[in-house]
Design an enzyme around this catalytic site. Structure first.
Site, PDB file in Angstrom:
ATOM      1  N   HIS A   1      -9.354  96.179  21.982  1.00  0.00           N
ATOM      2  CA  HIS A   1     -10.402  95.621  21.143  1.00  0.00           C
ATOM      3  C   HIS A   1      -9.877  95.285  19.747  1.00  0.00           C
ATOM      4  CE1 HIS A   1     -14.657  95.146  19.991  1.00  0.00           C
ATOM      5  NE2 HIS A   1     -14.271  95.630  18.823  1.00  0.00           N
TER       6      HIS A   1
ATOM      7  N   HIS B   1     -20.195  91.482  22.196  1.00  0.00           N
ATOM      8  CA  HIS B   1     -20.602  92.890  22.190  1.00  0.00           C
ATOM      9  C   HIS B   1     -21.109  93.204  23.590  1.00  0.00           C
ATOM     10  CE1 HIS B   1     -22.059  96.292  19.361  1.00  0.00           C
ATOM     11  NE2 HIS B   1     -20.754  96.229  19.369  1.00  0.00           N
TER      12      HIS B   1
END
Lengths: 1002, 329
Positions: free
Chosen positions: A276, A349
């Site tokens: 990430h 997200h």
């Protein structure tokens, strides 16, 4: 222990399940909560009249969707829990005057422990302790102000919580109530439902739970003597998600130092090295073997870095002087005019939204807005975008895997999340898309984008040695622990439980306050008060401080960080992803002014450390060193890997569609009837998204020029146009391209088509294709197989090739990998789903184009009976990319010189649908004749890059493009294909087919 | 003539302050943006201003109920100051959240038991909705609205319209001029010189061969068009008598109407407001609040159908601000 208390205990401990203790830093969190025995009051505020209970009606509609259509009504109420020492009379007054509307509401109240027996079945939904409850914070403030104004000591009330209550009229059993509670009302990750009725009598919590206090204890994690197997287990058990090679690199580093790492050091490395945060797949060296890119034949290509040799290379080669900041900051920035730049960023997200759609989407948009705020010395957000990829909302409930939320619930939840956060922040949501495909069932994708305006002299930033580290905004709590590593993992059917602590609830008003204060400090009369800023996102303070101090080093004293509640451990403070925080570096001489500005805005700002000069990240707690990492190892110690990638064209799909951008919607090549067109308009991917769009404030800030719905019939706008500066007619256009249905055929073609679509969309409304930049957001499956990685490589090359040919520099981007879901073979068989469910490789291209004069913007609604419909079309393939580019430039010129009355991009559904949409938007009709030979493929499917333009007859004749029809005042659409097939339909009928009921969830 | 001083209030969650400030400037006023904390520290500053504006947004998150916490802040300590301000001739404008605040603070419709008569609550649809609405002016005592007709004819010669805001780099642009005469000037950033000639290359409606606005839905001079964007905008009255009293007494300033003049048909009435009430004024007419957003309708390009019609006169939202400037000048 009664089950209710166990639940509370579990939740207090940072969502540690009591049945399965989870380990943080080697110490199980099983501290008993301290229970306060003080009195609390339970106040229920309800609509005075059922007709005023819209929320209840909405819930009932969801309940009916579950098949429980005998439920007659759902009555909703707000619940306030007040802890303190007030008399009954005082509570009554407070409830009546502050909490209850005298016209629209009524209230009842009582001491918390004396719940009255329920006359009807009821469900009360409380947040789990530790879950952010923004309403409680402002309510407590208001209660105290109220007490003060009446001369009562304000600490008579010391805590407030809020909850929701629903009476279910017509329920038949406790099981039914339980179903409603869990499937409609509460998400057990963050909430717990209390059910009453039919013998079920859940006891409400007896008191306000207090979070456990962990006494300070420095913890080391012995790793130097661990075997490979033990290292792998450690990585998994601690949710580090590091590979064996990465674990080995850490072992070697600490072996050199001659000590074991602390838990904080291990966590910091795991956050910083997570997929990430560091995008290791995109930065890795890759050897690709397989079909050539856009050509036939096999090739072997070596990419020194996948990102560097594709996406970044395009930007480098194009070398546009209006690109002011690319890839280095939280967002990319292009020049707008001589004084201002425009920043643009899009993020995903996905994992949090899969587990808690509302909070996941809300904090997604909140995080992306903070990226814009943390761009340069701070940009002011002026618009947001959102794109969702979801399973169809009518998916069969019986086929839902364990712990996967139903797509309808995800759909409603993510829309509400973006709505509530964006609307409250006062940032218009101006553009987006929703794409439905069953393969997104367990891995919904939530893309959120944000656009900001920034003075050109506020783009450069750098902290200096001696600058104070100031954290401002929300306080730090146990929310969002391990979000970065969680995002980097594949989902399984136990994730909802295991990772509920990674879920966060946003507080948009806090972020708005931080924004207001930050802009005042940025534009302070004595100059910008800080030297750098970044947002606190994934990895929390560990990432923010680690990134800002990358070259300098930093010292942080964790005990100074303001906390939501006492008792957090030092490592929790360090990695918490609690929302709405920004980190500033402030020169000491500006510190007083800086703190003053923030205090004046009621925003907490606190010095937590200082930037150093030794290149070390030094973290202390109460004077004790709890972590000391060399920034060079933190940022450059990640072992480089060489990966192999392959790709082979799927046999069944390889013949006809290859390389041309075909295959959209799978339209037939046979006869085309009116019914075909009506069905195509009603397809989820084509149908009106008005239900979603109208829930977004798309005009706040008063910059709107072209809105998402246009014309008297509310047609789908191709892109948004905004006026960033009120005093200027110069504008920007924002659009997007997304074609995941092509990935299966060829990810290269998919990516080319996505770039093409994004450009088409902004060109339609009047953007300058010579001054348009794009963002790439890749969402992919697990790239640890050569095939999946090969597909990703092809997509990167496709996007890079198209962008380079079209002259569209990438300015920012992001990737989200591991979007897969695994379940047991038995479950998979029973549900008729694969064991391993992967999303189709998905690439979102977002485009930002300059519009010279917004008063020349063009919308897609037809304008004038008698004018001509003109077709502008070209094939999109490797050979023909230049042809397609020239078409875009030609159309852009026609649009921008005022020759075009209406323009529309042909996408999902094809040409007939595009023309129908233009008719629906305008409530005007058209007569069209299509010669099939114009197209390589079908009429209903998108075949190439195509625009439909409405032009006056003289302009149409002049432009040299084929005229395919005329606009009629008579509101019906007539299409003749090859002088044979005929479509004839009233615009009303087209419009009602297009407004699919299924997407208009109440 | 000095400009009308306007105080634009902001606080946590107010988010329409920037465009409201700009609309006031465009109308010729001199607005100052003030945080409620500063006003609380120095309540006397209100007396330096002619008009107080509470813009839209979600003050304090609209927690408890929309506008209620800011209403409470005003009610605790500032009520007397505000009453005295209005008694001396001052005006108060509340837009969207500001309207909710004025109602919940008891300033609208006003009177001793006003708070028990009217409230603003959740839309019938139970969700946030954004759409443009058509408003009928239903009172003749509100200075923000009274001159709708008059202002429309006056502004042809520019009264009340004072463009400012030009940075040195930008040539003067009068935003209230019709798009036709405006489309060809002067963007220093324009790359394509061909755009600067007239005739077929200009983008405005007439050159596109579009018909005048009257044929494609012209604004009616006694009506205003602007957007609503809210989740809690339904005006509810305690009973039928209150509605009669408000209507008969001129307290109902604006009503949602559809093309047939109906006030109760969704979505022309976007939230289910009793009597189609979109805005209220007090007994003096000088306190005025409305759910729709004049601050998002100050440019012709704000109108959702601007690409398909010609527009004359000032945009509907700007009219509200211009009226106030004319009245308080």
């Amino acid at each position: 222990m009664p089950p209710g208390n166990r639940k509370i205990l579990a939740a207090v401990c940072g969502a540690v399940s009591a049945a399965r203790p989870r380990f943080f830093g080697g110490v199980a969190l099983m501290v008993e909560p301290q229970v306060d025995t003080g009195l609390y009051w339970h106040i229920v505020v309800s609509p005075r009249d059922p007709r005023l209970d819209g929320a209840g009606r909405g819930i009932r509609a969801d309940v009916v969707q579950l098949g429980l259509d005998h439920i007659e009504a759902v009555r909703s109420s707000k619940v306030y829990l007040l802890r303190g020492h007030l008399s009954r009379g005082e509570v009554e007054q407070l409830a009546q005057t502050l909490l209850t509307d005298p016209v629209a509401e009524v209230c009842t109240f009582g001491p918390g422990l004396t719940d009255r027996p329920e006359a009807v079945a009821a469900i009360e939904v409380h947040s789990l302790p530790g879950v952010m409850d923004p309403v409680s914070i402002s309510t407590l403030d208001a209660v105290r102000r109220w007490l003060r104004s009446r001369g009562v000591a304000e600490d008579a009330v010391d805590a407030v919580r809020t909850a929701r209550r629903y009476e279910i009229v017509g329920a038949r059993s406790a099981d039914e109530l339980e179903t409603i509670a869990l499937r409609v009302l509460a998400n057990k990750c963050i909430e717990s439902p209390y059910v009453r009725g039919f013998g079920r009598d859940d006891a409400l919590p007896a008191a306000f739970p207090e979070p456990p206090v962990a006494p300070f204890e420095l913890r080391h994690v012995p790793i130097r003597s661990l075997s490979d197997q033990e290292l792998q287990r450690l990585s998994r058990d601690r949710h580090l998600f590091l590979s064996l090679g990465e674990m080995r690199a850490i072992v070697d580093h600490f072996a050199d130092l001659g000590r074991e790492p602390t838990d904080l050091e291990i966590e910091t490395l795991a956050q910083t090295w997570s997929e990430h945060c560091v995008h290791k797949t995109f930065k890795s060296e890759i050897e690709y073997r397989g079909e050539d890119f856009g050509k036939t034949g096999e090739v072997t290509v070596r990419f020194a870095s996948l990102f560097g040799d594709t996406i970044a290379r395009t930007t480098r080669r194009l070398d546009r002087d209006w690109c002011l900041s690319v890839f280095v900051d939280n967002a990319g920035v292009i020049a707008f005019d001589d004084e201002f730049g425009i920043a643009f960023k899009a993020e995903t997200h996905n994992h949090p939204s899969a587990i808690e759609p509302y909070g996941g989407a809300a904090t997604g948009i909140g995080g992306c807005i903070r990226d814009i705020m943390g761009c340069g010395l701070g940009a002011k957000p002026i618009a947001s975008t959102d794109v969702f990829c979801l399973a169809p909302p009518d998916f069969d409930h019986a086929r839902l895997p364990k712990d996967v939320l139903h797509p309808r619930r995800v759909y409603k939840g993510v829309v509400r999340g973006v709505r509530d956060y964006g609307n409250r922040m006062g940032i218009p949501t101006v553009n987006g898309a929703i794409y439905f495909d069953e393969r997104y069932l367990a891995n919904p994708l939530v893309f959120v984008g944000c656009v900001g305006i920034i003075p050109r002299d506020r783009i450069e930033k750098a902290p200096h040695t001696g600058d104070k580290i100031v954290v401002a905004g929300g306080r730090t709590g146990r929310d969002g622990i391990h979000g970065a590593t969680f995002s980097s993992a594949e989902l399984t059917d136990t994730h909802a439980d295991e990772f509920s602590h990674a879920v966060q609830i946003g507080n948009a008003i806090e972020e708005k306050k931080v924004l207001d204060a930050m802009l005042l400090a940025r534009d302070h009369p004595s100059g910008c008060l800080y030297s750098a800023v970044t947002d606190c996102g994934a990895g929390g303070l560990s990432s923010a401080v680690g990134e800002m101090g990358e070259t300098l080093g930093a010292v942080v004293d964790l005990e100074t960080v303001p906390l939501k509640y006492s008792g957090l451990r030092y490592d929790e403070i360090w990695i918490s992803e609690a929302q709405e925080r920004m980190v500033f570096s402030v020169p000491p001489e500006n510190l007083d002014k800086m703190l003053r500005v923030f205090a004046d805005e009621d925003v907490e700002a606190t010095v937590i450390g200082e930037f150093a000069s030794d290149g070390m990240l030094h973290v202390r707690y109460d004077g004790t060193t709890v972590g000391q990492l060399d920034m060079r190892f933190l940022h450059d110690g990640l072992p480089k890997t060489v990966r192999k990638a392959t790709w082979k064209r799927p046999v069944a799909l390889s013949t006809k569609d290859g390389g041309t951008g075909n295959g959209r919607g799978g339209g037939s090549t046979g006869g085309v009837t009116t019914d075909d067109l009506l069905a195509a308009l009603g397809e989820f991917n084509t149908a009106s998204k008005e239900w979603v769009i109208r829930q977004y404030d798309h005009e706040v800030q008063g910059r709107s020029v072209v809105k998402p719905l246009v014309g008297p019939g509310d047609g789908p706008s191709d892109a948004a146009v905004l006026r960033p500066r009120y005093e200027s007619n110069r504008g920007i256009a924002i659009g997007c391209g997304l074609c995941p249905e092509l990935t299966e055929i060829d990810p290269y073609v998919m990516a080319v088509a996505a770039v093409d679509e994004a450009l088409r969309n902004v060109v339609c409304v009047g953007a300058d294709p010579h001054h348009t930049a794009i963002l790439d957001n890749f969402c992919w499956g697990k790239c640890d197989t050569e095939e999946t990685l090969g597909a990703l490589v092809r997509a990167c090359r496709g996007a890079a090739d198209a962008a380079e040919c079209y002259g569209l520099p990438f300015i920012s981007g992001k990737d989200s990998l591991n979007n897969e879901f695994s379940q047991s073979e038995e479950d998979a068989r029973r549900l008729g789903l694969p064991v391993q469910m992967a999303i189709p490789g998905t690439l979102l291209i977002s485009a930002l184009g300059i519009v010279d004069d917004v008063r020349r913007a063009v919308t897609m609604d037809l304008k004038q009976p008698g004018s001509c419909l003109v077709l502008a079309s070209a094939p999109v393939d490797r050979v023909g990319l230049e042809v397609a580019r020239d078409l875009h430039h030609r159309v852009a010129k026609l649009v921008r010189t005022g020759a075009v009355l209406a323009s529309h991009d042909v996408s999902d559904g094809g040409l007939a649908v595009a023309i129908a949409e233009m008719c629906i938007a305008s409530k005007l009709g058209a007569t069209v004749e299509i010669d099939r030979s114009v197209f390589a493929d079908s009429i209903l499917a998108n075949v190439q890059t195509t625009y439909v333009l409405e032009m006056r007859e003289d302009a149409a004749n002049e432009c040299g493009l084929p005229i395919i029809g005329r606009v009629d005042g008579d509101p019906s659409l007539r299409i003749t294909i090859d002088s044979a097939d005929k479509i004839e339909c009233s615009i009303d009928a087209l419009a009602s087919a297009w407004r699919s009921e299924a997407l208009h969830a109440q | 003539m000095s400009r009308v001083p306007v105080l634009v209030l902001r606080t946590a969650g107010i988010n329409c302050d920037e465009e409201t400030m700009y609309a006031w400037r465009l109308a010729g006023a001199d607005p100052a943006l003030v945080h409620v904390n500063r006003l609380a520290e120095n309540p006397g500053m209100i007396d330096d201003h002619a008009i107080l504006t509470i813009p839209g947004g979600f003050s304090y998150g609209d927690d408890i109920a929309a506008g209620s916490i800011l209403a409470q802040r005003l009610a605790c300590g500032l009520t007397d100051r505000l009453s005295a301000f209005v008694d001396r001739g001052g005006g108060i404008l509340g837009i969207c959240n500001g309207f909710q605040v004025l109602v919940k603070a008891g300033l609208l419709p006003g009177g001793p038991d006003g708070r028990a008569k009217v409230t603003v609550t959740y839309n019938d649809s139970a969700k946030f909705e954004a759409r443009w609405v058509r408003l009928e002016v239903s009172t003749d005592r509100c200075p923000f609205l009274a001159r709708v007709l008059a202002t429309r004819s006056n502004t042809e010669d520019g009264e009340g319209v004072k463009p400012h805001r030009q940075s040195s780099a930008e040539p003067t642009r009068n935003p209230t001029r019709p798009r036709d005469s405006d489309g060809v000037e002067d963007d220093p950033h324009r790359e394509d010189d061909a755009l600067n000639c007239d005739g077929t290359n200009t983008a405005h409606a007439a050159s596109r061969g579009l018909k005048p606005a009257a044929q494609v839905g012209a604004p009616n001079p006694t009506h205003l068009e602007m957007p609503v964007e809210h989740a809690e905008g339904k005006v509810v009255v305690a009973n039928g008598d209150v509605l009669d009293e408000l209507t008969g007494g001129g307290f109902v300033a604006l009503r949602y109407v559809d093309a047939d003049g109906q006030t109760d048909v969704y979505p022309a009435n976007p939230n289910g407001s009793d009597g189609g009430i979109a805005g209220l004024c007090d007994a003096t007419g000088r306190i005025f609040g409305l759910m729709p957003h004049p601050d998002r309708a100050f440019e012709h390009t704000h109108h959702p159908h601007w690409t398909r019609r010609q527009s004359d006169g000032p945009p509907d939202g700007l009219v509200v601000f211009q009226n106030a400037v004319a009245h308080w000048s």
